[in-house]
Enzyme design. Structure first.
Site, mmCIF file in Angstrom:
data_model
loop_
_atom_site.group_PDB
_atom_site.id
_atom_site.type_symbol
_atom_site.label_atom_id
_atom_site.label_comp_id
_atom_site.label_asym_id
_atom_site.label_seq_id
_atom_site.Cartn_x
_atom_site.Cartn_y
_atom_site.Cartn_z
ATOM 1 N N ASP A 53 0.854 -1.188 0.000
ATOM 2 C CA ASP A 53 0.000 0.000 0.000
ATOM 3 C C ASP A 53 0.890 1.239 0.000
ATOM 4 O O ASP A 53 1.489 1.585 1.006
ATOM 5 C CB ASP A 53 -0.901 -0.018 1.233
ATOM 6 C CG ASP A 53 -1.836 1.194 1.295
ATOM 7 O OD1 ASP A 53 -1.752 2.056 0.389
ATOM 8 O OD2 ASP A 53 -2.629 1.290 2.241
ATOM 9 N N GLU A 133 29.713 12.770 -0.340
ATOM 10 C CA GLU A 133 30.569 12.539 0.830
ATOM 11 C C GLU A 133 29.659 12.289 2.035
ATOM 12 O O GLU A 133 28.788 13.102 2.319
ATOM 13 C CB GLU A 133 31.471 13.744 1.086
ATOM 14 C CG GLU A 133 32.379 14.113 -0.074
ATOM 15 C CD GLU A 133 33.174 15.382 0.202
ATOM 16 O OE1 GLU A 133 33.150 15.859 1.365
ATOM 17 O OE2 GLU A 133 33.795 15.910 -0.736
ATOM 18 N N GLU A 135 29.205 12.202 5.840
ATOM 19 C CA GLU A 135 29.676 12.566 7.179
ATOM 20 C C GLU A 135 28.683 12.048 8.209
ATOM 21 O O GLU A 135 27.467 12.126 7.998
ATOM 22 C CB GLU A 135 29.821 14.091 7.291
ATOM 23 C CG GLU A 135 30.897 14.652 6.366
ATOM 24 C CD GLU A 135 30.981 16.165 6.391
ATOM 25 O OE1 GLU A 135 32.024 16.708 5.982
ATOM 26 O OE2 GLU A 135 30.005 16.817 6.812
ATOM 27 N N GLU A 212 36.495 13.122 10.968
ATOM 28 C CA GLU A 212 36.179 14.492 10.563
ATOM 29 C C GLU A 212 36.382 15.444 11.743
ATOM 30 O O GLU A 212 36.857 15.057 12.803
ATOM 31 C CB GLU A 212 34.739 14.572 10.037
ATOM 32 C CG GLU A 212 34.631 14.640 8.515
ATOM 33 C CD GLU A 212 35.252 15.903 7.927
ATOM 34 O OE1 GLU A 212 35.477 16.873 8.685
ATOM 35 O OE2 GLU A 212 35.508 15.924 6.721
ATOM 36 N N GLU A 220 33.962 10.430 8.216
ATOM 37 C CA GLU A 220 33.522 10.528 6.822
ATOM 38 C C GLU A 220 33.939 9.283 6.067
ATOM 39 O O GLU A 220 35.044 8.765 6.253
ATOM 40 C CB GLU A 220 34.120 11.754 6.142
ATOM 41 C CG GLU A 220 33.733 11.882 4.666
ATOM 42 C CD GLU A 220 34.325 13.101 3.978
ATOM 43 O OE1 GLU A 220 34.866 12.952 2.868
ATOM 44 O OE2 GLU A 220 34.252 14.204 4.567
ATOM 45 N N HIS A 269 28.026 16.510 0.907
ATOM 46 C CA HIS A 269 28.422 17.277 -0.265
ATOM 47 C C HIS A 269 28.333 16.383 -1.497
ATOM 48 O O HIS A 269 28.749 15.216 -1.460
ATOM 49 C CB HIS A 269 29.861 17.782 -0.121
ATOM 50 C CG HIS A 269 30.139 18.444 1.186
ATOM 51 N ND1 HIS A 269 31.381 18.432 1.793
ATOM 52 C CD2 HIS A 269 29.331 19.125 2.033
ATOM 53 C CE1 HIS A 269 31.330 19.076 2.937
ATOM 54 N NE2 HIS A 269 30.090 19.507 3.101
ATOM 55 N N ARG A 340 35.228 26.609 0.911
ATOM 56 C CA ARG A 340 34.178 25.853 1.581
ATOM 57 C C ARG A 340 33.060 26.728 2.147
ATOM 58 O O ARG A 340 32.106 26.218 2.715
ATOM 59 C CB ARG A 340 34.800 24.992 2.687
ATOM 60 C CG ARG A 340 35.586 23.811 2.150
ATOM 61 C CD ARG A 340 36.391 23.082 3.216
ATOM 62 N NE ARG A 340 36.875 21.799 2.740
ATOM 63 C CZ ARG A 340 37.937 21.631 1.961
ATOM 64 N NH1 ARG A 340 38.621 22.685 1.560
ATOM 65 N NH2 ARG A 340 38.307 20.422 1.565
ATOM 66 N N GLU A 359 31.349 20.610 -6.562
ATOM 67 C CA GLU A 359 30.490 20.003 -5.546
ATOM 68 C C GLU A 359 29.519 21.047 -5.029
ATOM 69 O O GLU A 359 29.858 22.226 -4.911
ATOM 70 C CB GLU A 359 31.313 19.440 -4.383
ATOM 71 C CG GLU A 359 32.053 20.486 -3.581
ATOM 72 C CD GLU A 359 32.642 19.936 -2.286
ATOM 73 O OE1 GLU A 359 32.345 18.789 -1.915
ATOM 74 O OE2 GLU A 359 33.394 20.690 -1.638
ATOM 75 N N ARG A 361 27.525 21.986 -1.676
ATOM 76 C CA ARG A 361 27.871 21.659 -0.302
ATOM 77 C C ARG A 361 26.713 21.723 0.687
ATOM 78 O O ARG A 361 26.868 21.356 1.849
ATOM 79 C CB ARG A 361 28.990 22.602 0.172
ATOM 80 C CG ARG A 361 30.290 22.404 -0.576
ATOM 81 C CD ARG A 361 31.360 23.385 -0.140
ATOM 82 N NE ARG A 361 31.662 23.302 1.278
ATOM 83 C CZ ARG A 361 32.444 22.367 1.833
ATOM 84 N NH1 ARG A 361 32.986 21.426 1.073
ATOM 85 N NH2 ARG A 361 32.674 22.369 3.127
#
Length: 474
Positions: A53, A133, A135, A212, A220, A269, A340, A359, A361
Protein backbone atom coordinates in the site's frame (compact mmCIF):
# COMPACT_ATOMS: atom_id res chain seq x y z
CA UNK A 1 25.24 -8.46 -18.18
CA UNK A 2 21.84 -8.06 -16.57
CA UNK A 3 20.68 -10.85 -14.30
CA UNK A 4 17.47 -12.79 -14.83
CA UNK A 5 15.03 -14.50 -12.49
CA UNK A 6 16.68 -17.80 -13.39
CA UNK A 7 20.03 -16.37 -12.29
CA UNK A 8 18.54 -15.40 -8.92
CA UNK A 9 16.92 -18.79 -8.42
CA UNK A 10 20.23 -20.51 -9.16
CA UNK A 11 22.05 -18.14 -6.79
CA UNK A 12 19.54 -18.97 -4.05
CA UNK A 13 20.24 -22.68 -4.52
CA UNK A 14 24.03 -22.31 -4.75
CA UNK A 15 24.24 -20.18 -1.59
CA UNK A 16 21.62 -21.98 0.49
CA UNK A 17 19.57 -18.78 0.80
CA UNK A 18 16.62 -19.12 3.18
CA UNK A 19 14.90 -15.75 2.80
CA UNK A 20 14.52 -13.15 0.05
CA UNK A 21 14.15 -9.57 1.26
CA UNK A 22 12.69 -6.75 -0.83
CA UNK A 23 13.82 -3.24 0.18
CA UNK A 24 11.53 -0.37 -0.81
CA UNK A 25 11.95 3.38 -0.35
CA UNK A 26 9.44 5.73 1.30
CA UNK A 27 8.97 9.44 0.59
CA UNK A 28 11.58 10.37 3.23
CA UNK A 29 14.24 8.16 1.68
CA UNK A 30 14.13 5.41 4.29
CA UNK A 31 14.16 1.70 3.62
CA UNK A 32 11.09 -0.39 4.29
CA UNK A 33 11.05 -4.08 3.53
CA UNK A 34 9.06 -7.25 2.95
CA UNK A 35 10.55 -10.75 3.22
CA UNK A 36 9.46 -14.04 1.69
CA UNK A 37 10.79 -17.59 2.17
CA UNK A 38 13.29 -18.34 -0.60
CA UNK A 39 11.22 -21.20 -2.14
CA UNK A 40 8.45 -18.66 -2.81
CA UNK A 41 10.70 -16.72 -5.20
CA UNK A 42 9.87 -17.80 -8.75
CA UNK A 43 10.08 -16.35 -12.23
CA UNK A 44 6.55 -14.99 -11.80
CA UNK A 45 7.77 -12.92 -8.81
CA UNK A 46 9.61 -10.74 -11.33
CA UNK A 47 6.36 -10.23 -13.24
CA UNK A 48 3.62 -10.13 -10.61
CA UNK A 49 5.79 -8.47 -7.95
CA UNK A 50 5.06 -8.02 -4.25
CA UNK A 51 1.92 -6.11 -3.29
CA UNK A 52 2.00 -3.11 -0.92
CA UNK A 53 0.00 0.00 0.00
CA UNK A 54 1.87 3.08 -1.28
CA UNK A 55 -0.22 5.45 0.85
CA UNK A 56 1.52 4.04 3.93
CA UNK A 57 4.85 5.11 2.46
CA UNK A 58 3.93 8.79 2.54
CA UNK A 59 3.17 9.27 -1.15
CA UNK A 60 0.20 11.26 -2.35
CA UNK A 61 -3.07 9.37 -2.45
CA UNK A 62 -3.73 7.93 -5.85
CA UNK A 63 -6.86 6.35 -7.28
CA UNK A 64 -5.37 2.93 -6.67
CA UNK A 65 -2.96 2.92 -3.74
CA UNK A 66 -2.48 -0.85 -4.01
CA UNK A 67 0.84 -1.22 -5.82
CA UNK A 68 3.27 -3.95 -6.71
CA UNK A 69 6.99 -3.86 -6.08
CA UNK A 70 9.01 -5.36 -8.95
CA UNK A 71 12.49 -6.41 -7.76
CA UNK A 72 15.54 -5.50 -9.83
CA UNK A 73 17.69 -8.64 -10.09
CA UNK A 74 20.81 -6.59 -10.78
CA UNK A 75 20.63 -5.26 -7.19
CA UNK A 76 20.63 -8.73 -5.61
CA UNK A 77 23.16 -9.29 -2.83
CA UNK A 78 23.42 -11.23 0.40
CA UNK A 79 22.50 -9.06 3.40
CA UNK A 80 25.52 -9.24 5.76
CA UNK A 81 23.45 -8.21 8.79
CA UNK A 82 20.98 -11.11 8.74
CA UNK A 83 21.78 -14.20 10.81
CA UNK A 84 19.60 -16.31 8.51
CA UNK A 85 21.03 -16.39 4.94
CA UNK A 86 19.04 -13.63 3.22
CA UNK A 87 19.18 -12.31 -0.33
CA UNK A 88 18.23 -8.64 -0.64
CA UNK A 89 16.92 -6.73 -3.67
CA UNK A 90 15.61 -3.23 -4.39
CA UNK A 91 13.42 -2.37 -7.35
CA UNK A 92 10.58 -0.21 -8.66
CA UNK A 93 6.96 0.39 -7.68
CA UNK A 94 4.29 -0.16 -10.29
CA UNK A 95 0.62 0.79 -10.46
CA UNK A 96 -1.64 -2.24 -10.91
CA UNK A 97 -3.24 -1.59 -14.29
CA UNK A 98 -4.42 -4.55 -16.35
CA UNK A 99 -3.35 -5.98 -18.69
CA UNK A 100 0.04 -4.47 -17.82
CA UNK A 101 1.41 -2.64 -14.81
CA UNK A 102 2.80 0.87 -15.31
CA UNK A 103 5.53 2.69 -13.33
CA UNK A 104 4.36 4.66 -10.30
CA UNK A 105 5.63 8.13 -11.25
CA UNK A 106 6.05 9.27 -7.62
CA UNK A 107 8.36 6.40 -6.65
CA UNK A 108 11.91 7.72 -6.04
CA UNK A 109 13.70 5.15 -8.18
CA UNK A 110 11.39 5.90 -11.11
CA UNK A 111 12.02 9.63 -10.75
CA UNK A 112 15.80 9.37 -10.92
CA UNK A 113 15.50 7.22 -14.04
CA UNK A 114 13.07 9.75 -15.58
CA UNK A 115 15.60 12.53 -14.90
CA UNK A 116 18.29 10.56 -16.71
CA UNK A 117 16.01 10.03 -19.71
CA UNK A 118 15.19 13.74 -19.74
CA UNK A 119 18.92 14.55 -19.72
CA UNK A 120 19.47 12.30 -22.74
CA UNK A 121 16.56 13.95 -24.58
CA UNK A 122 18.22 17.37 -24.25
CA UNK A 123 21.31 16.19 -26.13
CA UNK A 124 23.54 17.85 -23.52
CA UNK A 125 24.82 14.61 -22.00
CA UNK A 126 23.95 10.95 -21.58
CA UNK A 127 25.50 10.29 -18.16
CA UNK A 128 25.65 12.16 -14.88
CA UNK A 129 28.34 11.04 -12.47
CA UNK A 130 27.79 11.60 -8.75
CA UNK A 131 30.08 11.44 -5.71
CA UNK A 132 28.47 12.16 -2.32
CA UNK A 133 30.57 12.54 0.83
CA UNK A 134 29.02 10.83 3.86
CA UNK A 135 29.68 12.57 7.18
CA UNK A 136 28.33 10.95 10.34
CA UNK A 137 28.79 10.73 14.10
CA UNK A 138 29.30 7.51 16.04
CA UNK A 139 28.12 7.67 19.65
CA UNK A 140 28.62 5.24 22.50
CA UNK A 141 25.28 6.19 24.04
CA UNK A 142 22.23 8.08 22.82
CA UNK A 143 18.73 8.53 24.21
CA UNK A 144 15.93 11.05 23.99
CA UNK A 145 12.46 11.75 25.28
CA UNK A 146 9.72 13.91 23.77
CA UNK A 147 6.90 13.89 26.32
CA UNK A 148 4.54 16.52 27.75
CA UNK A 149 6.55 16.56 30.99
CA UNK A 150 10.07 16.16 29.55
CA UNK A 151 11.89 17.07 26.35
CA UNK A 152 15.53 16.09 26.28
CA UNK A 153 18.26 14.18 24.50
CA UNK A 154 21.59 12.85 25.73
CA UNK A 155 24.56 11.69 23.68
CA UNK A 156 28.01 10.53 24.63
CA UNK A 157 31.24 9.57 22.88
CA UNK A 158 34.24 8.32 24.83
CA UNK A 159 36.73 10.64 23.12
CA UNK A 160 34.55 13.78 23.45
CA UNK A 161 36.12 16.80 25.17
CA UNK A 162 33.42 16.81 27.87
CA UNK A 163 34.83 13.47 29.12
CA UNK A 164 38.22 14.88 30.09
CA UNK A 165 37.44 14.32 33.79
CA UNK A 166 36.46 10.68 33.26
CA UNK A 167 38.94 7.84 33.82
CA UNK A 168 39.71 7.13 30.16
CA UNK A 169 43.54 7.34 30.15
CA UNK A 170 43.45 10.92 28.86
CA UNK A 171 42.23 9.85 25.43
CA UNK A 172 40.00 12.83 24.69
CA UNK A 173 39.93 15.11 21.66
CA UNK A 174 39.71 18.91 22.03
CA UNK A 175 36.57 20.52 20.66
CA UNK A 176 36.55 20.73 16.85
CA UNK A 177 40.05 19.12 16.65
CA UNK A 178 39.13 15.62 15.47
CA UNK A 179 40.12 15.98 11.78
CA UNK A 180 42.29 13.02 10.65
CA UNK A 181 43.17 12.23 14.28
CA UNK A 182 45.14 8.96 14.60
CA UNK A 183 45.03 6.02 16.99
CA UNK A 184 44.72 5.73 19.96
CA UNK A 185 42.38 8.75 19.79
CA UNK A 186 40.67 7.30 16.72
CA UNK A 187 38.43 4.87 18.61
CA UNK A 188 36.29 3.53 15.72
CA UNK A 189 38.92 2.72 13.09
CA UNK A 190 38.05 -0.99 12.87
CA UNK A 191 34.33 -0.21 12.76
CA UNK A 192 34.78 2.18 9.82
CA UNK A 193 37.13 -0.18 8.03
CA UNK A 194 34.51 -2.90 8.29
CA UNK A 195 31.89 -0.47 6.98
CA UNK A 196 34.12 0.29 3.98
CA UNK A 197 34.84 -3.38 3.28
CA UNK A 198 31.13 -4.21 3.40
CA UNK A 199 30.45 -1.37 0.96
CA UNK A 200 33.12 -2.75 -1.37
CA UNK A 201 31.53 -6.21 -1.13
CA UNK A 202 28.19 -4.58 -2.04
CA UNK A 203 29.74 -3.27 -5.27
CA UNK A 204 30.40 0.27 -3.99
CA UNK A 205 34.05 1.28 -4.56
CA UNK A 206 35.38 3.37 -1.64
CA UNK A 207 37.96 6.15 -1.94
CA UNK A 208 38.74 6.48 1.78
CA UNK A 209 37.43 6.92 5.32
CA UNK A 210 38.75 9.22 8.06
CA UNK A 211 37.90 11.16 11.23
CA UNK A 212 36.18 14.49 10.56
CA UNK A 213 36.34 17.77 12.52
CA UNK A 214 33.70 17.14 15.20
CA UNK A 215 35.46 15.89 18.34
CA UNK A 216 32.41 14.00 19.64
CA UNK A 217 33.04 11.22 17.13
CA UNK A 218 32.52 12.60 13.62
CA UNK A 219 33.74 10.65 10.59
CA UNK A 220 33.52 10.53 6.82
CA UNK A 221 33.36 7.78 4.23
CA UNK A 222 33.73 8.78 0.60
CA UNK A 223 32.90 6.50 -2.35
CA UNK A 224 34.18 6.94 -5.88
CA UNK A 225 32.29 8.63 -8.72
CA UNK A 226 29.37 6.56 -10.02
CA UNK A 227 26.52 6.90 -12.50
CA UNK A 228 23.61 8.77 -10.91
CA UNK A 229 20.86 6.15 -10.59
CA UNK A 230 23.32 3.55 -9.29
CA UNK A 231 24.70 6.05 -6.78
CA UNK A 232 21.17 6.73 -5.56
CA UNK A 233 20.83 3.00 -4.82
CA UNK A 234 24.34 2.98 -3.35
CA UNK A 235 23.51 5.92 -1.08
CA UNK A 236 20.69 3.93 0.49
CA UNK A 237 23.01 0.95 0.96
CA UNK A 238 25.85 3.07 2.39
CA UNK A 239 23.54 4.50 5.05
CA UNK A 240 22.19 1.00 5.77
CA UNK A 241 25.73 -0.33 6.25
CA UNK A 242 26.82 2.62 8.44
CA UNK A 243 23.88 2.20 10.81
CA UNK A 244 24.03 -1.58 11.05
CA UNK A 245 27.81 -1.88 11.40
CA UNK A 246 27.85 0.69 14.21
CA UNK A 247 25.15 -1.32 15.98
CA UNK A 248 27.24 -4.48 15.57
CA UNK A 249 30.03 -2.71 17.48
CA UNK A 250 27.63 -1.67 20.24
CA UNK A 251 27.51 1.93 19.05
CA UNK A 252 25.01 4.20 17.32
CA UNK A 253 25.68 6.08 14.08
CA UNK A 254 23.77 9.13 12.89
CA UNK A 255 23.90 11.15 9.68
CA UNK A 256 21.63 13.78 11.29
CA UNK A 257 22.84 17.22 10.13
CA UNK A 258 23.43 18.79 13.57
CA UNK A 259 23.42 16.30 16.45
CA UNK A 260 25.97 18.17 18.60
CA UNK A 261 25.74 21.83 19.55
CA UNK A 262 28.99 23.70 18.98
CA UNK A 263 30.54 20.97 16.81
CA UNK A 264 30.67 20.55 13.03
CA UNK A 265 27.52 19.24 11.41
CA UNK A 266 27.08 16.34 9.01
CA UNK A 267 26.83 17.30 5.37
CA UNK A 268 26.50 15.19 2.26
CA UNK A 269 28.42 17.28 -0.27
CA UNK A 270 27.59 16.12 -3.78
CA UNK A 271 30.25 16.20 -6.52
CA UNK A 272 28.91 16.01 -10.06
CA UNK A 273 29.96 15.97 -13.70
CA UNK A 274 28.38 15.18 -17.06
CA UNK A 275 29.59 12.88 -19.83
CA UNK A 276 28.48 12.52 -23.44
CA UNK A 277 29.59 9.45 -25.37
CA UNK A 278 32.16 8.93 -22.62
CA UNK A 279 33.70 12.38 -23.04
CA UNK A 280 33.66 15.11 -20.34
CA UNK A 281 31.16 17.92 -20.82
CA UNK A 282 32.47 20.08 -17.99
CA UNK A 283 36.17 20.30 -18.98
CA UNK A 284 37.80 23.30 -20.70
CA UNK A 285 41.49 24.14 -20.31
CA UNK A 286 40.75 27.82 -20.93
CA UNK A 287 37.73 28.20 -18.62
CA UNK A 288 37.66 29.44 -15.03
CA UNK A 289 39.14 26.65 -12.92
CA UNK A 290 39.31 24.60 -16.17
CA UNK A 291 35.53 24.29 -16.38
CA UNK A 292 33.53 24.71 -19.60
CA UNK A 293 30.82 27.27 -20.26
CA UNK A 294 28.31 24.40 -20.05
CA UNK A 295 29.58 23.61 -16.56
CA UNK A 296 29.14 27.27 -15.60
CA UNK A 297 25.58 27.29 -16.93
CA UNK A 298 24.91 24.13 -14.91
CA UNK A 299 26.23 25.88 -11.79
CA UNK A 300 24.07 28.87 -12.69
CA UNK A 301 20.97 26.68 -12.70
CA UNK A 302 21.86 25.25 -9.28
CA UNK A 303 22.42 28.72 -7.83
CA UNK A 304 19.28 30.21 -9.37
CA UNK A 305 17.12 27.47 -7.88
CA UNK A 306 19.11 26.91 -4.68
CA UNK A 307 16.39 28.15 -2.32
CA UNK A 308 13.81 25.71 -3.67
CA UNK A 309 16.42 22.95 -3.96
CA UNK A 310 17.05 23.29 -0.22
CA UNK A 311 13.54 21.95 0.45
CA UNK A 312 14.63 18.70 -1.23
CA UNK A 313 18.35 18.58 -0.37
CA UNK A 314 17.88 19.75 3.24
CA UNK A 315 14.37 18.55 4.15
CA UNK A 316 14.57 18.63 7.95
CA UNK A 317 14.27 21.40 10.50
CA UNK A 318 17.61 20.17 11.87
CA UNK A 319 19.23 20.76 8.46
CA UNK A 320 19.20 24.51 8.99
CA UNK A 321 20.98 24.27 12.35
CA UNK A 322 23.97 23.02 10.31
CA UNK A 323 23.83 25.74 7.64
CA UNK A 324 25.36 28.44 9.85
CA UNK A 325 28.71 30.31 9.71
CA UNK A 326 31.83 28.97 11.39
CA UNK A 327 31.51 25.21 10.91
CA UNK A 328 32.66 24.74 7.28
CA UNK A 329 29.04 24.67 6.14
CA UNK A 330 27.96 26.88 3.22
CA UNK A 331 25.83 29.93 3.89
CA UNK A 332 26.36 32.01 0.73
CA UNK A 333 24.81 31.57 -2.72
CA UNK A 334 27.92 31.56 -4.88
CA UNK A 335 30.75 29.54 -6.39
CA UNK A 336 34.54 29.48 -6.11
CA UNK A 337 37.60 27.26 -6.28
CA UNK A 338 38.69 25.54 -3.05
CA UNK A 339 36.29 27.66 -0.99
CA UNK A 340 34.18 25.85 1.58
CA UNK A 341 32.14 28.90 2.54
CA UNK A 342 30.38 29.11 -0.87
CA UNK A 343 27.55 26.73 -1.70
CA UNK A 344 29.40 25.50 -4.81
CA UNK A 345 33.06 24.58 -4.48
CA UNK A 346 35.33 23.60 -7.37
CA UNK A 347 37.98 21.20 -6.02
CA UNK A 348 41.45 22.30 -7.19
CA UNK A 349 42.76 18.73 -7.02
CA UNK A 350 40.41 17.48 -9.80
CA UNK A 351 42.80 18.34 -12.63
CA UNK A 352 42.33 15.68 -15.31
CA UNK A 353 39.59 16.37 -17.91
CA UNK A 354 37.45 13.36 -16.94
CA UNK A 355 37.50 14.38 -13.26
CA UNK A 356 36.92 18.13 -13.56
CA UNK A 357 33.80 18.87 -11.60
CA UNK A 358 32.29 20.87 -8.75
CA UNK A 359 30.49 20.00 -5.55
CA UNK A 360 27.35 21.46 -4.04
CA UNK A 361 27.87 21.66 -0.30
CA UNK A 362 24.46 22.30 1.23
CA UNK A 363 22.84 18.81 0.93
CA UNK A 364 22.69 16.51 3.93
CA UNK A 365 21.74 12.88 4.39
CA UNK A 366 18.18 13.57 5.60
CA UNK A 367 17.41 14.00 1.90
CA UNK A 368 15.82 11.29 -0.20
CA UNK A 369 18.85 10.58 -2.44
CA UNK A 370 16.74 9.80 -5.50
CA UNK A 371 14.89 13.12 -5.21
CA UNK A 372 18.12 14.94 -4.37
CA UNK A 373 20.22 13.77 -7.32
CA UNK A 374 17.34 14.09 -9.78
CA UNK A 375 16.57 17.64 -8.57
CA UNK A 376 20.22 18.70 -8.86
CA UNK A 377 20.35 17.38 -12.41
CA UNK A 378 17.10 19.12 -13.36
CA UNK A 379 18.26 22.45 -11.93
CA UNK A 380 21.57 22.18 -13.77
CA UNK A 381 19.91 21.30 -17.06
CA UNK A 382 17.61 24.31 -16.63
CA UNK A 383 20.72 26.45 -16.24
CA UNK A 384 22.15 25.06 -19.48
CA UNK A 385 18.87 25.45 -21.33
CA UNK A 386 18.47 29.09 -20.27
CA UNK A 387 22.21 29.96 -20.33
CA UNK A 388 22.25 31.12 -16.70
CA UNK A 389 25.80 32.38 -16.19
CA UNK A 390 26.70 32.52 -12.47
CA UNK A 391 29.25 35.31 -12.90
CA UNK A 392 26.86 37.53 -14.85
CA UNK A 393 24.27 37.00 -12.11
CA UNK A 394 26.69 38.16 -9.41
CA UNK A 395 27.23 34.77 -7.77
CA UNK A 396 31.02 34.83 -7.91
CA UNK A 397 33.56 33.53 -8.23
CA UNK A 398 34.17 34.26 -4.55
CA UNK A 399 37.85 33.50 -4.10
CA UNK A 400 37.98 34.70 -0.50
CA UNK A 401 36.80 33.51 2.90
CA UNK A 402 33.20 34.64 2.99
CA UNK A 403 32.97 34.12 6.75
CA UNK A 404 35.50 36.91 7.40
CA UNK A 405 33.92 39.64 5.27
CA UNK A 406 32.74 42.82 6.96
CA UNK A 407 29.06 43.09 7.82
CA UNK A 408 28.69 45.68 5.07
CA UNK A 409 30.18 43.29 2.48
CA UNK A 410 28.13 40.36 3.77
CA UNK A 411 24.96 42.41 3.32
CA UNK A 412 25.60 42.43 -0.43
CA UNK A 413 25.56 38.63 -0.60
CA UNK A 414 22.58 36.31 -0.99
CA UNK A 415 22.24 33.64 1.67
CA UNK A 416 20.65 30.23 1.79
CA UNK A 417 17.24 29.83 3.43
CA UNK A 418 17.56 29.86 7.22
CA UNK A 419 14.48 27.72 7.95
CA UNK A 420 12.85 24.74 6.29
CA UNK A 421 9.63 26.78 6.05
CA UNK A 422 11.45 29.33 3.85
CA UNK A 423 12.78 26.59 1.59
CA UNK A 424 9.28 25.11 1.24
CA UNK A 425 7.93 28.54 0.30
CA UNK A 426 10.61 28.73 -2.39
CA UNK A 427 9.79 25.24 -3.70
CA UNK A 428 6.11 26.13 -3.89
CA UNK A 429 6.94 29.20 -5.97
CA UNK A 430 9.78 27.72 -8.04
CA UNK A 431 9.44 24.14 -9.27
CA UNK A 432 8.78 24.28 -13.02
CA UNK A 433 12.36 23.16 -13.63
CA UNK A 434 11.55 19.96 -11.69
CA UNK A 435 8.33 19.14 -13.56
CA UNK A 436 9.96 19.64 -16.99
CA UNK A 437 9.59 16.49 -19.06
CA UNK A 438 7.24 15.08 -16.43
CA UNK A 439 10.19 14.09 -14.22
CA UNK A 440 8.75 15.25 -10.87
CA UNK A 441 4.96 14.85 -10.75
CA UNK A 442 3.17 17.98 -9.55
CA UNK A 443 1.13 15.77 -7.22
CA UNK A 444 4.29 14.49 -5.52
CA UNK A 445 5.66 18.00 -4.96
CA UNK A 446 2.39 19.26 -3.51
CA UNK A 447 2.21 16.29 -1.17
CA UNK A 448 5.89 16.60 -0.20
CA UNK A 449 5.42 20.27 0.69
CA UNK A 450 2.28 19.46 2.70
CA UNK A 451 4.00 16.65 4.62
CA UNK A 452 6.97 18.86 5.45
CA UNK A 453 4.83 21.85 6.48
CA UNK A 454 3.00 19.60 8.93
CA UNK A 455 6.35 18.38 10.25
CA UNK A 456 7.55 21.98 10.76
CA UNK A 457 4.34 22.93 12.56
CA UNK A 458 4.53 19.96 14.92
CA UNK A 459 8.16 20.59 15.85
CA UNK A 460 7.55 24.33 16.29
CA UNK A 461 4.99 23.62 19.04
CA UNK A 462 7.41 21.62 21.20
CA UNK A 463 9.19 23.55 24.01
CA UNK A 464 12.96 22.95 24.10
CA UNK A 465 15.44 22.85 27.01
CA UNK A 466 17.12 25.92 25.53
CA UNK A 467 13.87 27.86 25.86
CA UNK A 468 13.61 26.87 29.52
CA UNK A 469 17.16 28.13 30.05
CA UNK A 470 16.34 31.49 28.49
CA UNK A 471 12.76 32.18 29.48
CA UNK A 472 11.78 30.14 32.54
CA UNK A 473 12.66 32.81 35.10
CA UNK A 474 11.57 35.89 33.17
Amino acid sequence: MSKTAKDIIQFIKDNDIKMVDFKMVDINGQYRHVTIPAPNFTETTMIDGIGFDASNYGYAQVEKSDMVFIPDPDTAQIDPFCGIPTLSMTGNAMIIDYPENKPFAQYPRNIVKAAEEYMKSTGVADTMMILPEFEFYVFDNVNWSVQPHTNKFEIDAEMAHWNSDVNNNGLVVPKQKHYHIAKPLDRTYECRSEMSLLMEEAGIPIKYHHPEVGAAGQFEIEPKLEQMSKMADDTMMIKYIIHNTALKYGKSATLMPKPVSGEAGNGMHVHMLLLKDGEPVFSDDNGYSHLSQTAHYFMGGLLKHIASLCAITNPSTNSFKRLVPGFEAPVTVGYATSNRSAVIRIPAYAKTPHLRRFEIRNPDATTNPYFCYAALLMAGLDGIKNKIDPHENGWGPYDMNLYTLSEEEKAKLTGLPVRLEDALDALEADHDYLTAGGVFPEELLKNFISVKRKECAEIAMIPTPAEFERYYNI
